[in-house]
Design a protein around this motif. Sequence first.
Motif, PDB file in Angstrom:
ATOM      1  N   ASP A  99       0.809  -1.220   0.000  1.00 50.85           N
ATOM      2  CA  ASP A  99       0.000   0.000   0.000  1.00 50.85           C
ATOM      3  C   ASP A  99       0.843   1.271   0.000  1.00 50.85           C
ATOM      4  OD1 ASP A  99      -2.795   0.464  -0.121  1.00 50.85           O
ATOM      5  OD2 ASP A  99      -3.045  -1.014   1.442  1.00 50.85           O
ATOM      6  N   LEU A 100       2.020   1.204   0.629  1.00 46.97           N
ATOM      7  CA  LEU A 100       2.898   2.378   0.689  1.00 46.97           C
ATOM      8  C   LEU A 100       3.777   2.499  -0.556  1.00 46.97           C
ATOM      9  CD1 LEU A 100       4.036   2.006   4.414  1.00 46.97           C
ATOM     10  CD2 LEU A 100       2.528   3.788   3.519  1.00 46.97           C
ATOM     11  N   GLN A 197      -5.837   0.547   0.999  1.00 48.38           N
ATOM     12  CA  GLN A 197      -6.487   0.160  -0.262  1.00 48.38           C
ATOM     13  C   GLN A 197      -6.317  -1.302  -0.658  1.00 48.38           C
ATOM     14  OE1 GLN A 197      -5.354   2.778  -3.455  1.00 48.38           O
ATOM     15  NE2 GLN A 197      -6.236   4.569  -2.469  1.00 48.38           N
ATOM     16  N   LYS A 198      -5.121  -1.860  -0.402  1.00 47.42           N
ATOM     17  CA  LYS A 198      -4.797  -3.150  -1.036  1.00 47.42           C
ATOM     18  C   LYS A 198      -4.443  -4.244  -0.041  1.00 47.42           C
ATOM     19  CE  LYS A 198      -2.553  -0.793  -4.883  1.00 47.42           C
ATOM     20  NZ  LYS A 198      -1.251  -0.412  -5.403  1.00 47.42           N
ATOM     21  N   TYR A 199      -4.794  -5.478  -0.420  1.00 42.79           N
ATOM     22  CA  TYR A 199      -4.259  -6.647   0.275  1.00 42.79           C
ATOM     23  C   TYR A 199      -2.793  -6.838  -0.139  1.00 42.79           C
ATOM     24  CZ  TYR A 199      -8.674  -8.270   2.252  1.00 42.79           C
ATOM     25  OH  TYR A 199      -9.809  -8.383   3.009  1.00 42.79           O
ATOM     26  N   ALA A 210      -7.488   6.058   2.278  1.00 41.37           N
ATOM     27  CA  ALA A 210      -6.239   6.772   2.583  1.00 41.37           C
ATOM     28  C   ALA A 210      -5.882   6.477   4.030  1.00 41.37           C
ATOM     29  CB  ALA A 210      -6.414   8.274   2.370  1.00 41.37           C
ATOM     30  N   MET A 211      -4.580   6.314   4.294  1.00 42.89           N
ATOM     31  CA  MET A 211      -4.154   5.859   5.618  1.00 42.89           C
ATOM     32  C   MET A 211      -4.005   6.977   6.637  1.00 42.89           C
ATOM     33  SD  MET A 211      -1.386   2.922   4.852  1.00 42.89           S
ATOM     34  CE  MET A 211      -1.010   2.797   3.131  1.00 42.89           C
ATOM     35  N   ASN A 212      -4.266   8.215   6.223  1.00 42.61           N
ATOM     36  CA  ASN A 212      -4.039   9.322   7.150  1.00 42.61           C
ATOM     37  C   ASN A 212      -5.179  10.348   7.110  1.00 42.61           C
ATOM     38  OD1 ASN A 212      -3.505  10.200   4.574  1.00 42.61           O
ATOM     39  ND2 ASN A 212      -1.578  11.219   5.058  1.00 42.61           N
ATOM     40  N   ASP A 213      -6.400   9.882   6.754  1.00 39.85           N
ATOM     41  CA  ASP A 213      -7.517  10.818   6.585  1.00 39.85           C
ATOM     42  C   ASP A 213      -8.482  10.826   7.774  1.00 39.85           C
ATOM     43  OD1 ASP A 213      -8.601   8.326   6.225  1.00 39.85           O
ATOM     44  OD2 ASP A 213      -9.636   8.777   4.346  1.00 39.85           O
ATOM     45  N   ILE A 286       5.426   6.601   9.749  1.00 36.60           N
ATOM     46  CA  ILE A 286       5.980   5.541   8.895  1.00 36.60           C
ATOM     47  C   ILE A 286       6.787   6.186   7.756  1.00 36.60           C
ATOM     48  CG2 ILE A 286       5.406   3.718   7.248  1.00 36.60           C
ATOM     49  CD1 ILE A 286       4.745   2.605   9.818  1.00 36.60           C
ATOM     50  N   ALA A 287       8.021   5.730   7.567  1.00 35.50           N
ATOM     51  CA  ALA A 287       8.860   6.256   6.470  1.00 35.50           C
ATOM     52  C   ALA A 287       8.319   5.798   5.125  1.00 35.50           C
ATOM     53  CB  ALA A 287      10.304   5.782   6.648  1.00 35.50           C
TER      54      ALA A 287
END
Length: 289
Positions: A99-100, A197-199, A210-213, A286-287
């Motif tokens: 995902d990243l 979003q993804k496996y 989105a991971m930060n919304d 997370i970097a």
Amino acid sequence: MKKNIIFVVNPISGDLDKSDLIESVQEFADINNVDLVVYETTGKNDVKKIKDLYNKYNPERIVVAGGDGTIKMVAEAMEEHDVIIGILPAGSANGLSVDLNLPSTIEENLKIAFLNHYIEMDMICINGKKSIHLSDLGLNADLVKNYEESDVRGFWGYALQAFTTLTESNEPFVATITANKETVEHTARMIVIANSQKYGTGVTINPNGAMNDGKFELVILKNLDLLLIGKIITGNMPIDTEDVVIISTDKATIQTDYPVSFQIDGEYCGAQKLLEIHILHKQMKIAIP
């Protein structure tokens, strides 16, 4: 003065030998004038041991070699500390790194994990347990359970269990969902609680995540026939169909009519009838590339 970085390695993740990886990371740390503290997880008191190491060395970053489960464990150990977590994907489930958009080579990932900027990422709390990536009720959780119990690892292990799981799957379940001050009822084969979003297979299940919304999505798959599964696997997740309902929220309750298999970030958590869910906004750094 040299900066400290703690390197947490899960020696058994992904069934891969990590000695070459540890050597590469040590070389990279030496070149970049970093003091590396290596910790190999054992499955016993890891969270406490990582906390103790943090207090002793006060590192600038913690770099993790493992899958989603190892990353989540480190994030839980560091929840009270302001520290950047770098990822070297090395598990059987690397959904978060997919995902990243982390690259595939160790050299590129080392630069990102040690040196790059970061995002402040949300986590989800489900019945008091934390999820960093994707959790679900229903068919995929059955698959995770069957995979954990089988002897065949890797892609073929999943493929084999996918076939078994589909042919032996339970009846659809009825879920009563309360979110955004509304209560709805759906008959479903699977409900995904998605921070992203993804496996790990690269399959997109939540196209707008989105991971930060400050939100997570409930992706309700009402009908999982082979046609729909085929569409999802080939990356054509249909969001304009009656078979898929997506609810975006920061808090929800899911109640099912019978106990349904449940998994968090690739770890089977038994059959559940009630899930209490809320977002933990900007919970970890997370970097990223």
